[in-house]
Motif scaffolding. Sequence first.
Motif: not given
Length: 333
Positions: A101, A169, A175-176, A179, A221, A224-225, A228-229, A232
């Motif tokens: 994360t 997400l 998420r996958s 990516a 990946r 995308v993380s 997302r993080d 947020h």
Amino acid sequence: MATHDRPFHQGPFDDLPAHPNRPHAFLDLPAKELSMRSTRYGRQRIRYRDTGTGPPLLLVHGLMTTSYSWRYVMARLGEHFRVVAVDLPGCGNSEAPPDATFRGAEIGEWLAEFQRALGIEGCAAVGNSMGGLPLLHRVLEDPTAFEKVAILHSPLLPEFKHRALAVVLALPGVRSGLAAYVRRQPYRWAHHRTHYFDETVKSLEEAGEYGSPLATSAGSRAFVSHLRDGLHPRDLTALARRLAALDEFPVPLLAVYGTEPDPIVPPQVAVTFARHLPTARMVRIDRASHFVHVDRPDTVADTIIEFLCAEQGSADNPCHRPLQRDGSPDNRT
């Protein structure tokens, strides 16, 4: 700089030139690698570039970009400082920790470990866009982390798009799937999601620098993380509340925003930021947007240098080297 007659008009990917029409020497700087152990991410191989001499200055890029983002300001900043531009974990040529994360406070902790590994604790720092948030988080946790901080067109309060993105997400498989979609055409993805006031500065070189990390499973990946993080809404709201509760930010703070429309971080965020941190120095720069340091590199570099050198009175301090200007920033609060 010759500005395109249609600001923000993005041309076709297939028409990109091989090299940018505005030269730079970033890729001539030797790429350096550091093997460091992070409490959160374990042993990592980290890529960075540095140039110049003087007090250390750390540059932190934003989402989907890399240290290449700083290509047009590193030489000028390097006339006054030892400038270190790092690829964040999972970005550029820095190793991507698996299933990690990347919340703002977590990247702030990682930056502290990177500083210790290079021996530049307590240095000044500049962050663009999402790269400015870990700097704010870190100073709130440890006021000695950075001597001074400058943020360039960073977000603050969450918008509807941030809330919608968080919901999407969080759905199974999204998420996958995202990516995998990014990996299909990573260079075109990078081109279409980078926005400049003068789009003619783009090139296949830039698309390669930003797209190559996205072409790998680990890199896509990680992107995308970060998406997302880092944005947020819960974290953005918590950070804004902490900032608003302060009488004064713990260290001198500069906030630089463009005045032009921006599909990523609207220029109105500058007003919100000034309301939350009225003691910060606010600079607005015209003919510039999200990537102010690409749109107006000399003006931005001079603004940063003047801010970092304020109250540095020693006659032999490198801050006293003269500046060459290409224009004056539009200062508004």
